[in-house]
Write a protein that holds these residues in place. Sequence first.
Motif, PDB file in Angstrom:
ATOM      1  N   GLU A 163      -7.214   5.380  -6.936  1.00  0.00           N
ATOM      2  CA  GLU A 163      -7.384   4.109  -6.222  1.00  0.00           C
ATOM      3  C   GLU A 163      -6.097   3.711  -5.515  1.00  0.00           C
ATOM      4  O   GLU A 163      -6.134   3.162  -4.419  1.00  0.00           O
ATOM      5  CB  GLU A 163      -7.839   3.011  -7.181  1.00  0.00           C
ATOM      6  CG  GLU A 163      -9.283   3.156  -7.584  1.00  0.00           C
ATOM      7  CD  GLU A 163      -9.706   2.188  -8.688  1.00  0.00           C
ATOM      8  OE1 GLU A 163      -8.879   1.359  -9.133  1.00  0.00           O
ATOM      9  OE2 GLU A 163     -10.873   2.272  -9.100  1.00  0.00           O
ATOM     10  N   THR A 164      -4.943   3.997  -6.109  1.00  0.00           N
ATOM     11  CA  THR A 164      -3.674   3.676  -5.446  1.00  0.00           C
ATOM     12  C   THR A 164      -3.434   4.572  -4.237  1.00  0.00           C
ATOM     13  O   THR A 164      -2.538   4.295  -3.437  1.00  0.00           O
ATOM     14  CB  THR A 164      -2.464   3.796  -6.406  1.00  0.00           C
ATOM     15  OG1 THR A 164      -2.334   5.152  -6.823  1.00  0.00           O
ATOM     16  CG2 THR A 164      -2.590   2.871  -7.584  1.00  0.00           C
ATOM     17  N   ASN A 165      -4.244   5.606  -4.092  1.00  0.00           N
ATOM     18  CA  ASN A 165      -4.156   6.493  -2.932  1.00  0.00           C
ATOM     19  C   ASN A 165      -5.330   6.307  -1.972  1.00  0.00           C
ATOM     20  O   ASN A 165      -5.649   7.204  -1.200  1.00  0.00           O
ATOM     21  CB  ASN A 165      -4.053   7.950  -3.385  1.00  0.00           C
ATOM     22  CG  ASN A 165      -2.639   8.314  -3.746  1.00  0.00           C
ATOM     23  OD1 ASN A 165      -1.766   8.322  -2.885  1.00  0.00           O
ATOM     24  ND2 ASN A 165      -2.398   8.577  -5.015  1.00  0.00           N
ATOM     25  N   GLY A 166      -5.973   5.155  -2.023  1.00  0.00           N
ATOM     26  CA  GLY A 166      -6.985   4.820  -1.032  1.00  0.00           C
ATOM     27  C   GLY A 166      -8.404   5.234  -1.353  1.00  0.00           C
ATOM     28  O   GLY A 166      -9.288   5.114  -0.509  1.00  0.00           O
ATOM     29  N   TYR A 208       0.874  -1.174   0.000  1.00  0.00           N
ATOM     30  CA  TYR A 208       0.000   0.000   0.000  1.00  0.00           C
ATOM     31  C   TYR A 208       0.906   1.216   0.000  1.00  0.00           C
ATOM     32  O   TYR A 208       1.655   1.447   0.936  1.00  0.00           O
ATOM     33  CB  TYR A 208      -0.942   0.005   1.202  1.00  0.00           C
ATOM     34  CG  TYR A 208      -1.911   1.156   1.150  1.00  0.00           C
ATOM     35  CD1 TYR A 208      -2.909   1.187   0.183  1.00  0.00           C
ATOM     36  CD2 TYR A 208      -1.810   2.228   2.017  1.00  0.00           C
ATOM     37  CE1 TYR A 208      -3.780   2.259   0.096  1.00  0.00           C
ATOM     38  CE2 TYR A 208      -2.679   3.297   1.944  1.00  0.00           C
ATOM     39  CZ  TYR A 208      -3.662   3.301   0.974  1.00  0.00           C
ATOM     40  OH  TYR A 208      -4.538   4.359   0.886  1.00  0.00           O
ATOM     41  N   LYS A 227     -11.610   6.171   1.358  1.00  0.00           N
ATOM     42  CA  LYS A 227     -12.207   7.415   0.886  1.00  0.00           C
ATOM     43  C   LYS A 227     -12.996   7.135  -0.393  1.00  0.00           C
ATOM     44  O   LYS A 227     -12.728   6.174  -1.091  1.00  0.00           O
ATOM     45  CB  LYS A 227     -11.114   8.448   0.601  1.00  0.00           C
ATOM     46  CG  LYS A 227     -10.314   8.836   1.822  1.00  0.00           C
ATOM     47  CD  LYS A 227      -9.146   9.717   1.437  1.00  0.00           C
ATOM     48  CE  LYS A 227      -8.363  10.141   2.628  1.00  0.00           C
ATOM     49  NZ  LYS A 227      -9.100  11.008   3.531  1.00  0.00           N
ATOM     50  N   SER A 278       0.296   4.619  -0.368  1.00  0.00           N
ATOM     51  CA  SER A 278      -0.167   5.970  -0.081  1.00  0.00           C
ATOM     52  C   SER A 278      -0.015   6.350   1.387  1.00  0.00           C
ATOM     53  O   SER A 278      -0.108   5.507   2.277  1.00  0.00           O
ATOM     54  CB  SER A 278      -1.635   6.105  -0.482  1.00  0.00           C
ATOM     55  OG  SER A 278      -2.096   7.414  -0.227  1.00  0.00           O
ATOM     56  N   ALA A 312      -5.170   7.375   4.399  1.00  0.00           N
ATOM     57  CA  ALA A 312      -5.902   6.201   4.881  1.00  0.00           C
ATOM     58  C   ALA A 312      -6.846   5.708   3.788  1.00  0.00           C
ATOM     59  O   ALA A 312      -7.456   6.520   3.082  1.00  0.00           O
ATOM     60  CB  ALA A 312      -6.694   6.564   6.130  1.00  0.00           C
ATOM     61  N   PRO A 313      -6.964   4.390   3.628  1.00  0.00           N
ATOM     62  CA  PRO A 313      -7.889   3.875   2.611  1.00  0.00           C
ATOM     63  C   PRO A 313      -9.339   4.091   3.030  1.00  0.00           C
ATOM     64  O   PRO A 313      -9.622   4.423   4.180  1.00  0.00           O
ATOM     65  CB  PRO A 313      -7.546   2.382   2.547  1.00  0.00           C
ATOM     66  CG  PRO A 313      -6.927   2.068   3.862  1.00  0.00           C
ATOM     67  CD  PRO A 313      -6.255   3.331   4.329  1.00  0.00           C
ATOM     68  N   GLU A 328     -12.002   4.893  -3.426  1.00  0.00           N
ATOM     69  CA  GLU A 328     -12.857   3.957  -4.144  1.00  0.00           C
ATOM     70  C   GLU A 328     -13.968   4.778  -4.764  1.00  0.00           C
ATOM     71  O   GLU A 328     -14.483   5.695  -4.149  1.00  0.00           O
ATOM     72  CB  GLU A 328     -13.488   2.953  -3.177  1.00  0.00           C
ATOM     73  CG  GLU A 328     -12.512   2.188  -2.324  1.00  0.00           C
ATOM     74  CD  GLU A 328     -13.202   1.494  -1.158  1.00  0.00           C
ATOM     75  OE1 GLU A 328     -14.435   1.606  -1.013  1.00  0.00           O
ATOM     76  OE2 GLU A 328     -12.481   0.855  -0.384  1.00  0.00           O
TER      77      GLU A 328
END
Length: 186
Positions: free
Chosen positions: A150-153, A114, A122, A116, A119-120, A155
Motif C-alpha cells: 500500500e505504501t507503494n501505491g 507519498y 495499482k 513510492s 504511480a498510485p 490497493e
Amino acid sequence: MKVTVVLGSPRPWSNSERLAMAAAAALTAAGGPPEVFRLNDLRYRGCQGCMACKTGTEYCVVKDDMARVLSSAAGSDFLILATPIYIGDISSQLKAFVDRTFSWYKPGFKDLGYRSRLAPGKKILLVVTQGNEDITLYKEVATFYLGHFETNGFEGASYRAAVGVEDIGALAPQLLESIAELALSL
C-alpha cells in the motif's frame, strides 16, 4: 490491463499457485495472458542493502532474474502474489522479492508524504495458503505485507485459505471460484 503473477511456493502447481492462477484467469479472460514468475525457477539474490537505488539509480542495480520480476510488477495494473505460510511467514522466495521492492521507494522516503516511485492506483491480491486449519492464525502476515505494498501505491486485499492439508491440489473447487470473484471485485 497488465497482470503480473509472482509465485512464491517452491512446489510447482502448489495450492497457492492454483489459487493465484484462478484469479489471474478471471482477470485476463478478456485481455492478454498474465506475466507469470515462479520465483523458485529463477536465479536471484536478496536485497544487498547497497543503497544504489537511492543514490544513483531509480531501480535495483543487482543484475539477475529478479530484475525482470520487479520491472513487470512495477509496470502492472494488477499484481498477484502467492505464497504458502512457512514457519509463520511468507516463503523465503517471496520474501526475497518483497525485500527487493525497496528499490521502489524514493530517496528520502522516510520524510516524504507519498514515498513510492510507482504511480498510485495499482491493484494487488495477496494469496496466502497454510496447512493449519485455523484461519485465525497468521492473519497479521497478510496485513503486514499488504501494508508494505500500500505504501507503494497498491490497493487490494488478501485471500487467506486454511486448507488444512499438505497435499498439492487438495483445494475445494469453491475456493477457486471465490478467489476469481474476489479478483474481479477489486
